[in-house]
Design an enzyme around this catalytic site. Structure first.
Site, PDB file in Angstrom:
ATOM      1  N   VAL B  14       1.067  -1.175  -0.126  1.00 18.17           N
ATOM      2  CA  VAL B  14      -0.440   0.162  -0.199  1.00 18.17           C
ATOM      3  C   VAL B  14       1.028   1.365  -0.330  1.00 18.17           C
ATOM      4  CG1 VAL B  14      -2.139   1.077   1.467  1.00 18.17           C
ATOM      5  CG2 VAL B  14      -1.937  -1.302   1.315  1.00 18.17           C
ATOM      6  N   VAL B 132     -11.255   0.831   5.916  1.00 22.06           N
ATOM      7  CA  VAL B 132     -12.804  -0.298   5.604  1.00 22.06           C
ATOM      8  C   VAL B 132     -12.640   0.034   4.171  1.00 22.06           C
ATOM      9  CG1 VAL B 132     -14.686  -1.162   6.308  1.00 22.06           C
ATOM     10  CG2 VAL B 132     -13.682   0.477   7.506  1.00 22.06           C
ATOM     11  N   ILE B 136     -13.452   1.704  -1.238  1.00 18.25           N
ATOM     12  CA  ILE B 136     -14.847   2.428  -1.343  1.00 18.25           C
ATOM     13  C   ILE B 136     -14.910   3.181  -0.572  1.00 18.25           C
ATOM     14  CG2 ILE B 136     -17.149   2.036  -1.120  1.00 18.25           C
ATOM     15  CD1 ILE B 136     -16.594  -1.125  -1.057  1.00 18.25           C
ATOM     16  N   GLY B 187      -2.552 -16.234  -3.582  1.00 20.95           N
ATOM     17  CA  GLY B 187      -2.048 -14.713  -2.995  1.00 20.95           C
ATOM     18  C   GLY B 187      -3.178 -14.093  -2.319  1.00 20.95           C
ATOM     19  N   GLU B 190      -3.740 -15.701   3.899  1.00 23.26           N
ATOM     20  CA  GLU B 190      -2.593 -15.688   4.091  1.00 23.26           C
ATOM     21  C   GLU B 190      -2.388 -16.633   4.283  1.00 23.26           C
ATOM     22  OE1 GLU B 190      -1.278 -12.079   6.391  1.00 23.26           O
ATOM     23  OE2 GLU B 190      -2.971 -11.240   6.182  1.00 23.26           O
ATOM     24  N   LYS B 205     -13.558  -4.294  11.195  1.00 26.82           N
ATOM     25  CA  LYS B 205     -14.078  -3.298  10.587  1.00 26.82           C
ATOM     26  C   LYS B 205     -15.438  -2.677  10.605  1.00 26.82           C
ATOM     27  CE  LYS B 205     -11.527  -4.709   6.581  1.00 26.82           C
ATOM     28  NZ  LYS B 205     -11.332  -5.205   5.910  1.00 26.82           N
TER      29      LYS B 205
END
Lengths: 428, 428
Positions: B14, B132, B136, B187, B190, B205
């Site tokens: 990220v 979360v 979105i 992938g 995990e 979340k």
């Protein structure tokens, strides 16, 4: 806690919803903005109307200027609709330093840039979330949620009336005329349904979404429009047989400072998220370069959903008043863009042709596609039930609009092609 | 134009996406916030790693304090994850007046109120849209889009791994173990999949969404959690036969200052908009008192979608810096609420029982439901393929959780009921 005073222009369905939410959620509103929110004055067409909401008659007036000129009023919520005199009222209210919340898609599509320029000059807010897709906070999402991304494509079911009609036609195999009559009886379609069924209402909303999503000025003239009145039972039957749903889609695409926006009946592959949006619901599908596929779904109209968006805008305006930052939301600078030429607008197409039943016709037809570099995904020939002719159903690969127009013009000169029965855009 | 300087804690998937967007969309960002945005320093675990992005080595450091202590840095983007030392870093950065953007759902679910209190005290922003549902913009939608409404229900597919597994099981009739292995190879899961498949990730979340949607403090302990590891091929087959899709749903409901939140495998009626959300996609369905049904759909994870949300938060923080209004976004005051007692939590239920094949068993079973005031929507008895027993499939009408627990306890004492094979919540 000095109350924030709000003036209302109009007290129809949506205006009534606004009063209901502001009064019913007063405590929630106070906890969010730190002071009471009071509907101070309401301009109505006539005082003598029976209303299904309890309002002190002293708040009502038949003269909109009583609202616009009231120095106590901080924010004006415009829910009267129409172009004039509404536009004058809004510009004059801005002139007096009042912030505006409006649900008026017609006005924002046609005169949005003039109104926003005036607002900027007067350091006032103008918010209009409710103008597109009722209760779905799509404008906020495009402006803020995707501020970091580049929006490449927006596809919207932004007119509930036409989606209701097409859903019914698809689910029940009914004809356009029958479903339209039923929709009118149920109040889902107006007695003059032209603006809805001919795609004008959707076009206005797509002009607004394109302007905001692509950060460029899209005029209503930039949107090519085709309605649903010519969609037949047969078209929908063929679509379903091939795995598609017929939807009136607004489609806006952007690339390299060029955009194209259309509203047209479109065959959408049934596994696409927007294909299963039925009835009076709205949905906006957004494809961003980084975020990929997203979709936002909800009620596109109705008293309470639309009022929700209006009062959410009102909350933002009031927070901005408290923070002293009105008129500063739009830090985005707009770029100049051009409408794409037909040579550069690509899509898949569905064609239904009625042709003479003789040797070599199919070869002749496919040869014409080849001539204009349109390659074909699938071809199906079936007998025509109503004549001695045959029907040819073709789905093309991506082809430019210009090439497709050449193909269609060429077909019109061929005696073997009795009739081009249908042509639709296809989205997979 | 003095640039805004950003520090990064972490440079995994990220983090790399954040650098890509900030550098790749620099012109767009300048047009939105009025000055360049520079990634000034990045704390990484080790300098000696091969990276698939080009970054000046002078910007990298193995010491997070180089980022936190840098007086030039205005905003810190935390994408290292985990609870400690991350929490300390964030609190210390706030202490130094730096604004925070984070994707850390674990931290926000567990220590969100502590972090937000510190931020408020220091007049700093803390945004966490990316925590979360990845790309979105659901937090923004709940906070701003629905600020005027009362959210009654939130249902989310907020974990892509489990949605991938259940979608595959449904589409291919495959077993949980086989699909999990495949997901691990691809992938999507995990090597230790516990947090995903046992519902813990989704629970975090949902605690965040409940807190924001209901404007109350929801702790992780308030969320009842059940994962998907016991969902069998047979369960999904029965669900489909009855017209349902099995989904791991987070369900949060609110009424009269009481809420209940659960994460559990749920049978969702196939025409519900959330039933057709497949694969690694996420979706959040929101029911508001005024707005009615809405749904927001998109990628729930991945480098670029998650980075989109982070950089959108970054844009908001930088606009707030320019406007001088950091730390003021949360004008909402939270109310105190209680977790609903099991007597007051109502839902429909699916039961699959293996019972002895003898006269009067069905009467005995239905009598027990009646005894605890649970009425039944449908009852189906079929032979069990693997034994001489029969299977009874029951869907109840809305019943309280307390009553259902009593029914199930009672069944366990009955010799005629060999086994309670499955119990699932049902959403229509």
């Amino acid at each position: 806690m000095k109350p924030i005073k709000v003036g209302l222009l109009g007290l129809g369905t949506v205006g009534t919803g606004v009063v209901r939410i502001v009064e019913g959620h007063q405590e929630d509103l106070i906890s969010q903005v730190g002071s009471p929110v009071v509907i101070e004055r309401i301009a109505v067409r006539t005082l003598d109307k029976q209303r299904n909401i309890d309002i002190a008659s002293s708040k009502l007036t038949e003269d909109p200027w009583d609202v616009i000129d009231d120095p106590e009023i901080d924010v004006i919520v415009e829910v009267m609709g129409g172009i004039e005199p509404t536009k004058t009222y809004i510009l004059e209210a801005l002139e007096r330093g009042k912030h505006i919340v409006t649900a008026n898609k017609d006005l924002m599509a046609l005169y949005g840039s003039e109104i926003l320029a005036k607002a900027k000059y007067k350091r006032c807010d103008v918010f209009y979330e409710a103008s597109v897709a009722g209760g779905i906070p799509i404008i906020r999402t495009l402006v803020e949620g995707f501020s970091s991304d580049r929006i490449m494509k927006i596809m919207g079911i932004v007119n509930g009336t036409t989606n209701y009609i097409l859903s019914k036609m698809s689910q029940e195999g009914a004809s356009y005329d029958d479903v339209l009559q039923e929709a009118q009886a149920l109040g889902y379609a107006e007695s003059d349904p032209t603006a809805d069924v001919e795609g004008l209402d959707a076009a206005r909303k797509m002009a607004i979404l394109g302007t905001i999503g692509f950060r460029t000025n899209v005029g209503l003239d930039d949107v090519s429009v085709r309605g649903i009145s010519s969609v037949s039972k047969e078209d929908i039957m063929y679509a379903k047989r091939l795995g598609y749903e017929m939807k009136l889609l607004g489609i806006a695409e952007y690339q390299d400072n060029e955009f194209n926006i259309s509203v047209e009946p479109t065959m959408v592959k049934e596994d696409h998220p927007i294909a299963s949006v039925n009835g009076v619901y709205n949905a906006v599908y957004v494809y961003g370069e980084a975020v990929g596929e997203t979709m936002f779904y909800g009620a596109g109209a109705g008293e309470m959903p639309t009022a929700t968006s209006i009062v959410a805008d009102l909350v933002t305006v009031i927070k901005n008043i408290k923070l002293g930052i009105n008129g500063l939301r739009e830090l985005v600078s707009y770029t100049d863009s051009k409408v794409k030429q037909d040579e550069n607008v690509f899509c898949k197409n569905f064609l239904l042709l009625q042709v003479e039943d003789k040797a070599g016709v199919l070869a002749q037809i496919t040869q014409i596609f080849a001539e204009y570099q349109v390659s074909l995904e699938s071809v199906l020939q079936t007998p025509d039930k109503h004549s001695k002719d045959v029907e040819i159903i073709i789905i093309t690969h991506n082809a430019s609009k210009a090439s497709m127009n050449q193909v269609l013009s060429h077909f019109e000169t061929l005696s073997a092609v009795r009739r081009i029965k249908s042509v639709y855009r296809v989205e997979s």
